[in-house]
Design a protein around this motif. Structure first.
Motif, PDB file in Angstrom:
ATOM      1  N   GLU A  56      24.096 -15.613  -6.312  1.00  0.00           N
ATOM      2  CA  GLU A  56      24.747 -16.906  -6.099  1.00  0.00           C
ATOM      3  C   GLU A  56      25.219 -17.074  -4.660  1.00  0.00           C
ATOM      4  OE1 GLU A  56      27.868 -19.663  -8.601  1.00  0.00           O
ATOM      5  OE2 GLU A  56      28.347 -17.548  -8.349  1.00  0.00           O
ATOM      6  N   THR A  57      25.618 -15.980  -4.030  1.00  0.00           N
ATOM      7  CA  THR A  57      26.219 -16.091  -2.691  1.00  0.00           C
ATOM      8  C   THR A  57      25.474 -15.329  -1.601  1.00  0.00           C
ATOM      9  OG1 THR A  57      27.664 -14.196  -3.151  1.00  0.00           O
ATOM     10  CG2 THR A  57      28.523 -16.399  -3.675  1.00  0.00           C
ATOM     11  N   GLN A  58      24.412 -14.585  -1.965  1.00  0.00           N
ATOM     12  CA  GLN A  58      23.768 -13.747  -0.958  1.00  0.00           C
ATOM     13  C   GLN A  58      22.272 -13.579  -1.208  1.00  0.00           C
ATOM     14  OE1 GLN A  58      25.722 -10.081   0.881  1.00  0.00           O
ATOM     15  NE2 GLN A  58      24.247  -9.089  -0.443  1.00  0.00           N
ATOM     16  N   GLU A  59      21.530 -13.523  -0.117  1.00  0.00           N
ATOM     17  CA  GLU A  59      20.111 -13.173  -0.175  1.00  0.00           C
ATOM     18  C   GLU A  59      19.929 -11.844   0.546  1.00  0.00           C
ATOM     19  OE1 GLU A  59      15.690 -14.886   1.125  1.00  0.00           O
ATOM     20  OE2 GLU A  59      17.520 -16.023   1.600  1.00  0.00           O
ATOM     21  N   SER A  60      19.226 -10.912  -0.090  1.00  0.00           N
ATOM     22  CA  SER A  60      19.031  -9.584   0.495  1.00  0.00           C
ATOM     23  C   SER A  60      17.558  -9.207   0.434  1.00  0.00           C
ATOM     24  CB  SER A  60      19.853  -8.532  -0.255  1.00  0.00           C
ATOM     25  OG  SER A  60      21.222  -8.872  -0.275  1.00  0.00           O
ATOM     26  N   TRP A  61      17.156  -8.318   1.335  1.00  0.00           N
ATOM     27  CA  TRP A  61      15.782  -7.830   1.321  1.00  0.00           C
ATOM     28  C   TRP A  61      15.777  -6.360   1.706  1.00  0.00           C
ATOM     29  CZ3 TRP A  61      17.795 -11.602   4.395  1.00  0.00           C
ATOM     30  CH2 TRP A  61      17.972 -11.314   5.758  1.00  0.00           C
ATOM     31  N   TYR A  62      14.836  -5.641   1.113  1.00  0.00           N
ATOM     32  CA  TYR A  62      14.741  -4.199   1.332  1.00  0.00           C
ATOM     33  C   TYR A  62      13.270  -3.801   1.311  1.00  0.00           C
ATOM     34  CZ  TYR A  62      19.335  -4.791  -0.974  1.00  0.00           C
ATOM     35  OH  TYR A  62      20.579  -5.232  -1.367  1.00  0.00           O
ATOM     36  N   LYS A  63      13.006  -2.619   1.846  1.00  0.00           N
ATOM     37  CA  LYS A  63      11.727  -1.965   1.679  1.00  0.00           C
ATOM     38  C   LYS A  63      12.010  -0.548   1.210  1.00  0.00           C
ATOM     39  CE  LYS A  63       9.056  -4.669   5.024  1.00  0.00           C
ATOM     40  NZ  LYS A  63       8.267  -4.637   6.290  1.00  0.00           N
ATOM     41  N   GLU A  73       0.811  -1.215   0.000  1.00  0.00           N
ATOM     42  CA  GLU A  73       0.000   0.000   0.000  1.00  0.00           C
ATOM     43  C   GLU A  73       0.843   1.264   0.000  1.00  0.00           C
ATOM     44  OE1 GLU A  73      -3.621   2.109   2.541  1.00  0.00           O
ATOM     45  OE2 GLU A  73      -2.946   0.073   3.045  1.00  0.00           O
ATOM     46  N   ASN A  74       1.897   1.297   0.842  1.00  0.00           N
ATOM     47  CA  ASN A  74       2.694   2.521   0.961  1.00  0.00           C
ATOM     48  C   ASN A  74       4.169   2.320   0.617  1.00  0.00           C
ATOM     49  OD1 ASN A  74       0.511   4.151   1.996  1.00  0.00           O
ATOM     50  ND2 ASN A  74       0.702   2.975   3.907  1.00  0.00           N
ATOM     51  N   HIS A  75       4.558   1.099   0.281  1.00  0.00           N
ATOM     52  CA  HIS A  75       5.969   0.827   0.007  1.00  0.00           C
ATOM     53  C   HIS A  75       6.107  -0.382  -0.926  1.00  0.00           C
ATOM     54  CE1 HIS A  75       5.081  -2.036   3.262  1.00  0.00           C
ATOM     55  NE2 HIS A  75       6.071  -2.766   2.765  1.00  0.00           N
ATOM     56  N   TYR A  76       7.339  -0.705  -1.235  1.00  0.00           N
ATOM     57  CA  TYR A  76       7.658  -1.886  -2.032  1.00  0.00           C
ATOM     58  C   TYR A  76       8.499  -2.842  -1.189  1.00  0.00           C
ATOM     59  CZ  TYR A  76       6.468   1.314  -5.865  1.00  0.00           C
ATOM     60  OH  TYR A  76       5.824   2.216  -6.679  1.00  0.00           O
ATOM     61  N   ASN A  77       8.178  -4.129  -1.266  1.00  0.00           N
ATOM     62  CA  ASN A  77       9.013  -5.170  -0.669  1.00  0.00           C
ATOM     63  C   ASN A  77       9.905  -5.746  -1.755  1.00  0.00           C
ATOM     64  OD1 ASN A  77       7.903  -4.869   1.824  1.00  0.00           O
ATOM     65  ND2 ASN A  77       6.866  -6.849   1.889  1.00  0.00           N
ATOM     66  N   ILE A  78      11.200  -5.745  -1.522  1.00  0.00           N
ATOM     67  CA  ILE A  78      12.144  -6.231  -2.530  1.00  0.00           C
ATOM     68  C   ILE A  78      12.958  -7.378  -1.958  1.00  0.00           C
ATOM     69  CG2 ILE A  78      14.061  -5.612  -4.055  1.00  0.00           C
ATOM     70  CD1 ILE A  78      12.210  -2.765  -2.536  1.00  0.00           C
ATOM     71  N   SER A  79      13.032  -8.459  -2.700  1.00  0.00           N
ATOM     72  CA  SER A  79      13.908  -9.575  -2.326  1.00  0.00           C
ATOM     73  C   SER A  79      14.860  -9.842  -3.489  1.00  0.00           C
ATOM     74  CB  SER A  79      13.100 -10.837  -2.015  1.00  0.00           C
ATOM     75  OG  SER A  79      12.387 -11.279  -3.150  1.00  0.00           O
ATOM     76  N   PHE A 138      14.422   1.328   3.602  1.00  0.00           N
ATOM     77  CA  PHE A 138      14.467   0.971   5.026  1.00  0.00           C
ATOM     78  C   PHE A 138      14.330  -0.540   5.163  1.00  0.00           C
ATOM     79  CE2 PHE A 138      10.074   1.454   3.907  1.00  0.00           C
ATOM     80  CZ  PHE A 138       9.340   0.623   4.739  1.00  0.00           C
ATOM     81  N   ASP A 139      14.527  -1.027   6.369  1.00  0.00           N
ATOM     82  CA  ASP A 139      14.405  -2.455   6.678  1.00  0.00           C
ATOM     83  C   ASP A 139      15.278  -3.300   5.737  1.00  0.00           C
ATOM     84  OD1 ASP A 139      13.589  -4.659   8.056  1.00  0.00           O
ATOM     85  OD2 ASP A 139      11.714  -4.907   6.949  1.00  0.00           O
ATOM     86  N   GLU A 140      16.563  -2.978   5.703  1.00  0.00           N
ATOM     87  CA  GLU A 140      17.516  -3.693   4.838  1.00  0.00           C
ATOM     88  C   GLU A 140      18.136  -4.868   5.589  1.00  0.00           C
ATOM     89  OE1 GLU A 140      21.753  -2.823   2.490  1.00  0.00           O
ATOM     90  OE2 GLU A 140      20.731  -1.236   3.613  1.00  0.00           O
ATOM     91  N   GLY A 141      18.317  -5.987   4.895  1.00  0.00           N
ATOM     92  CA  GLY A 141      18.942  -7.150   5.520  1.00  0.00           C
ATOM     93  C   GLY A 141      19.655  -8.014   4.496  1.00  0.00           C
ATOM     94  N   HIS A 142      20.652  -8.797   4.961  1.00  0.00           N
ATOM     95  CA  HIS A 142      21.432  -9.652   4.065  1.00  0.00           C
ATOM     96  C   HIS A 142      21.741 -10.979   4.771  1.00  0.00           C
ATOM     97  CE1 HIS A 142      22.201  -6.131   1.500  1.00  0.00           C
ATOM     98  NE2 HIS A 142      22.389  -5.474   2.647  1.00  0.00           N
ATOM     99  N   ALA A 143      21.841 -12.037   3.988  1.00  0.00           N
ATOM    100  CA  ALA A 143      22.207 -13.351   4.513  1.00  0.00           C
ATOM    101  C   ALA A 143      23.123 -14.038   3.517  1.00  0.00           C
ATOM    102  CB  ALA A 143      20.971 -14.202   4.765  1.00  0.00           C
ATOM    103  N   HIS A 144      24.210 -14.637   4.027  1.00  0.00           N
ATOM    104  CA  HIS A 144      25.158 -15.332   3.164  1.00  0.00           C
ATOM    105  C   HIS A 144      24.609 -16.695   2.785  1.00  0.00           C
ATOM    106  CE1 HIS A 144      29.020 -16.524   1.496  1.00  0.00           C
ATOM    107  NE2 HIS A 144      28.933 -17.646   2.193  1.00  0.00           N
TER     108      HIS A 144
END
Length: 214
Positions: free
Chosen positions: A171-178, A161-167, A187-193
């Motif tokens: 090959e080596t990393q998973e990331s997520w953002y809003k 509704e007010n933002h975008y969820n991005i995944s 905002f709400d940035e995160g990373h996983a190896h």
């Protein structure tokens, strides 16, 4: 040739190599595979598309891959980068095994599990979608929309509704953002190896991408 689409996504390991000869001389190719490969990349893709759907075209996919393990030839169609408006569902990847006549279709939905349509549509990148993808990419420091065509991985942008969820999965990393819709503030940035899968080049069941000589 009649196709039966399974509900299980077929995972195919792609191993890079310098030339088509280097990729295939490790396999003893069957006569049928040799004949298919000799047709060339464009002809193989044209054979595969109608088996996916008579109404589908290359405009529905941004990436195509011809793969072989020496006994089978597989064509995969996908969209590494996808923008999904709220309350939508699309096919995000399909594949056809030209040797066995089998295949798969996978879907992606926003929100997860959403599907009110009798027939799932194929993805088509409109000008509006391109603008939204550019807006999101420009909001993320590590992305440059000008280079998006060369992106190796998977990016899914889900409208909220007010933002975008991005995944983003590489090959080596998973990331997520809003990213906020109006301001483009991230905002709400995160990373996983991610652990690399073991390479099994000697496995005769391993599919490898075919690079055709120009």
């Amino acid at each position: 040739m009649k196709i039966k689409f399974s509900s299980i996504l077929i995972l195919i390991t792609l191993i890079s190599s310098a030339s088509y000869a280097q990729k295939t001389n490790k396999f003893k190719m069957t006569k049928e595979v040799k004949q298919l490969i000799e047709l060339g990349r464009d002809s193989i893709i044209k054979l595969a598309l109608p088996l996916v759907d008579k109404n589908v075209s290359l405009e529905n996919f941004s990436k195509t891959s011809v793969q072989s393990n020496g006994t089978e030839v597989y064509v995969a169609f996908s969209n590494p980068v996808m923008y999904l408006p709220l309350n939508t569902v699309f096919y995000d990847g399909v594949g056809v095994n030209l040797t066995t006549g089998s295949g798969y279709k996978s879907t992606v939905a926003n929100p997860a599990g959403y599907n009110t349509q009798e027939k799932t549509p194929y993805y088509l990148q409109t000008e509006s979608i391109k603008k939204n993808v550019a807006f999101v990419c420009n909001a993320i420091d590590s992305f440059n929309y000008a280079d998006i065509a060369n992106f190796n991985g998977s990016m899914r942008i889900l409208e909220k509704e007010n933002h975008y969820n991005i995944s983003v999965v590489s090959e080596t990393q998973e990331s997520w953002y809003k990213v906020k819709k109006v301001t483009g503030k991230m905002f709400d940035e995160g990373h996983a190896h991610l652990e690399l899968p073991p390479i099994t080049e000697d496995n005769q069941n391993t599919f490898k991408e075919v690079l055709f000589k120009k």
